[in-house]
Design a protein around this motif. Structure first.
Motif, PDB file in Angstrom:
ATOM      1  N   UNK A   1       0.823  -1.214   0.000  1.00  0.00           N
ATOM      2  CA  UNK A   1       0.000   0.000   0.000  1.00  0.00           C
ATOM      3  C   UNK A   1       0.857   1.264   0.000  1.00  0.00           C
ATOM      4  N   UNK A   2       1.984   1.230   0.691  1.00  0.00           N
ATOM      5  CA  UNK A   2       2.859   2.404   0.752  1.00  0.00           C
ATOM      6  C   UNK A   2       3.528   2.685  -0.592  1.00  0.00           C
ATOM      7  N   UNK A   3       3.753   1.640  -1.367  1.00  0.00           N
ATOM      8  CA  UNK A   3       4.486   1.802  -2.625  1.00  0.00           C
ATOM      9  C   UNK A   3       3.598   1.746  -3.864  1.00  0.00           C
ATOM     10  N   UNK A   4       2.458   1.072  -3.757  1.00  0.00           N
ATOM     11  CA  UNK A   4       1.620   0.855  -4.926  1.00  0.00           C
ATOM     12  C   UNK A   4       2.126  -0.270  -5.806  1.00  0.00           C
ATOM     13  N   UNK A   5       3.077  -1.045  -5.324  1.00  0.00           N
ATOM     14  CA  UNK A   5       3.683  -2.137  -6.092  1.00  0.00           C
ATOM     15  C   UNK A   5       3.340  -3.487  -5.451  1.00  0.00           C
ATOM     16  N   UNK A   6       3.375  -4.578  -6.220  1.00  0.00           N
ATOM     17  CA  UNK A   6       3.054  -5.890  -5.655  1.00  0.00           C
ATOM     18  C   UNK A   6       4.109  -6.422  -4.697  1.00  0.00           C
ATOM     19  N   UNK A   7       5.317  -5.907  -4.773  1.00  0.00           N
ATOM     20  CA  UNK A   7       6.405  -6.270  -3.872  1.00  0.00           C
ATOM     21  C   UNK A   7       7.363  -5.079  -3.839  1.00  0.00           C
ATOM     22  N   UNK A   8       8.068  -4.917  -2.720  1.00  0.00           N
ATOM     23  CA  UNK A   8       8.997  -3.810  -2.551  1.00  0.00           C
ATOM     24  C   UNK A   8      10.367  -4.387  -2.218  1.00  0.00           C
ATOM     25  N   UNK A   9      11.417  -3.686  -2.611  1.00  0.00           N
ATOM     26  CA  UNK A   9      12.778  -4.080  -2.248  1.00  0.00           C
ATOM     27  C   UNK A   9      13.426  -2.940  -1.472  1.00  0.00           C
ATOM     28  N   UNK A  10      14.235  -3.313  -0.480  1.00  0.00           N
ATOM     29  CA  UNK A  10      14.884  -2.352   0.402  1.00  0.00           C
ATOM     30  C   UNK A  10      16.380  -2.604   0.484  1.00  0.00           C
ATOM     31  N   UNK A  11      17.110  -1.535   0.777  1.00  0.00           N
ATOM     32  CA  UNK A  11      18.541  -1.584   1.045  1.00  0.00           C
ATOM     33  C   UNK A  11      18.743  -0.973   2.423  1.00  0.00           C
ATOM     34  N   UNK A  12      19.318  -1.739   3.346  1.00  0.00           N
ATOM     35  CA  UNK A  12      19.489  -1.278   4.718  1.00  0.00           C
ATOM     36  C   UNK A  12      20.878  -0.739   4.995  1.00  0.00           C
ATOM     37  N   UNK A  13      20.920   0.425   5.610  1.00  0.00           N
ATOM     38  CA  UNK A  13      22.169   1.064   6.028  1.00  0.00           C
ATOM     39  C   UNK A  13      22.068   1.406   7.514  1.00  0.00           C
ATOM     40  N   UNK A  14      23.209   1.611   8.148  1.00  0.00           N
ATOM     41  CA  UNK A  14      23.191   2.141   9.499  1.00  0.00           C
ATOM     42  C   UNK A  14      22.953   3.643   9.409  1.00  0.00           C
ATOM     43  N   UNK A  15      22.052   4.143  10.223  1.00  0.00           N
ATOM     44  CA  UNK A  15      21.606   5.536  10.153  1.00  0.00           C
ATOM     45  C   UNK A  15      22.751   6.535  10.217  1.00  0.00           C
ATOM     46  N   UNK A  16      23.762   6.257  11.028  1.00  0.00           N
ATOM     47  CA  UNK A  16      24.882   7.193  11.158  1.00  0.00           C
ATOM     48  C   UNK A  16      25.678   7.328   9.865  1.00  0.00           C
ATOM     49  N   UNK A  17      25.525   6.386   8.940  1.00  0.00           N
ATOM     50  CA  UNK A  17      26.256   6.419   7.677  1.00  0.00           C
ATOM     51  C   UNK A  17      25.499   7.149   6.573  1.00  0.00           C
ATOM     52  N   UNK A  18      24.247   7.576   6.846  1.00  0.00           N
ATOM     53  CA  UNK A  18      23.397   8.166   5.811  1.00  0.00           C
ATOM     54  C   UNK A  18      23.229   9.661   6.069  1.00  0.00           C
ATOM     55  N   UNK A  19      23.393  10.433   5.008  1.00  0.00           N
ATOM     56  CA  UNK A  19      23.219  11.884   5.052  1.00  0.00           C
ATOM     57  C   UNK A  19      22.216  12.299   3.988  1.00  0.00           C
ATOM     58  N   UNK A  20      21.269  13.137   4.363  1.00  0.00           N
ATOM     59  CA  UNK A  20      20.273  13.674   3.435  1.00  0.00           C
ATOM     60  C   UNK A  20      20.617  15.117   3.116  1.00  0.00           C
TER      61      UNK A  20
ATOM     62  N   UNK B   1       6.449 -13.543   3.230  1.00  0.00           N
ATOM     63  CA  UNK B   1       5.899 -14.306   2.106  1.00  0.00           C
ATOM     64  C   UNK B   1       4.506 -14.861   2.416  1.00  0.00           C
ATOM     65  N   UNK B   2       4.127 -14.891   3.668  1.00  0.00           N
ATOM     66  CA  UNK B   2       2.766 -15.321   4.006  1.00  0.00           C
ATOM     67  C   UNK B   2       1.731 -14.346   3.450  1.00  0.00           C
ATOM     68  N   UNK B   3       2.167 -13.124   3.101  1.00  0.00           N
ATOM     69  CA  UNK B   3       1.275 -12.120   2.524  1.00  0.00           C
ATOM     70  C   UNK B   3       1.518 -11.932   1.023  1.00  0.00           C
ATOM     71  N   UNK B   4       2.359 -12.764   0.447  1.00  0.00           N
ATOM     72  CA  UNK B   4       2.675 -12.655  -0.979  1.00  0.00           C
ATOM     73  C   UNK B   4       1.402 -12.796  -1.814  1.00  0.00           C
ATOM     74  N   UNK B   5       1.274 -11.963  -2.825  1.00  0.00           N
ATOM     75  CA  UNK B   5       0.114 -12.064  -3.716  1.00  0.00           C
ATOM     76  C   UNK B   5       0.178 -13.380  -4.484  1.00  0.00           C
ATOM     77  N   UNK B   6      -0.949 -14.072  -4.616  1.00  0.00           N
ATOM     78  CA  UNK B   6      -0.917 -15.396  -5.238  1.00  0.00           C
ATOM     79  C   UNK B   6      -0.489 -15.381  -6.702  1.00  0.00           C
ATOM     80  N   UNK B   7      -0.615 -14.254  -7.372  1.00  0.00           N
ATOM     81  CA  UNK B   7      -0.237 -14.196  -8.782  1.00  0.00           C
ATOM     82  C   UNK B   7       1.169 -13.652  -8.998  1.00  0.00           C
TER      83      UNK B   7
END
Length: 139
Positions: free
Chosen positions: A34-53, A110-116
């Motif tokens: 729902x947050x993305x509007x996509x059937x699946x989302x992919x993420x890349x995790x970083x430690x917060x102290x290493x990220x600058x906006x 994956x228990x919430x994975x869309x069947x299609x």
């Protein structure tokens, strides 16, 4: 040192991570869909102290303990944080400048994975989250 960079569609918000990610994954949960509007989302995790906006401040929303960020100008989703994992930030793979450099290594919820929609890629498949939460934390 490798910089990992990304940002929103319009360029109003940019970010960079000064260290390599510790995590990459797919998420099949309904909240991410729902947050993305996509059937699946992919993420890349970083430690917060290493990220600058830089640029504009991101807009946020969410239900505790998860907060999601997005660009208030173009609406592009950027990241999520989880208060139980205060030292980590999970960038949307699509927000990365070179998403091909961050192949997911696991499927979550994956228990919430869309069947299609099924990726038969041989990666581990977890019923719930893929990042351990502190003992006693709820899902």
């Amino acid at each position: 040192m490798t910089l990992h960079t990304g940002g929103c569609r319009c360029g109003a918000i940019r970010f960079q991570a000064s260290a390599d990610p510790f995590y990459t994954s797919y998420c099949h949960c309904g909240d991410c869909r729902r947050a993305s509007g996509a059937p699946v989302v992919a993420f890349v995790g970083f430690y917060s102290d290493d990220v600058t906006f830089t640029g504009e401040d991101a807009s946020t929303y969410g239900e505790a303990p998860v907060t999601r960020s997005f660009c208030g100008t173009c609406g592009a989703p950027l990241a999520y944080t989880d208060a139980r994992l205060g030292d980590q930030i999970f960038m949307m793979l699509g927000a990365m400048d070179a998403p091909e450099n961050y192949p997911p290594t696991v499927h979550g919820y994956v228990r919430e994975e869309l069947p299609f929609f099924h990726l038969d890629d041989g990666l581990p498949r977890m019923e719930t989250n893929t990042v351990p939460r502190p003992e006693g934390a709820t899902q």
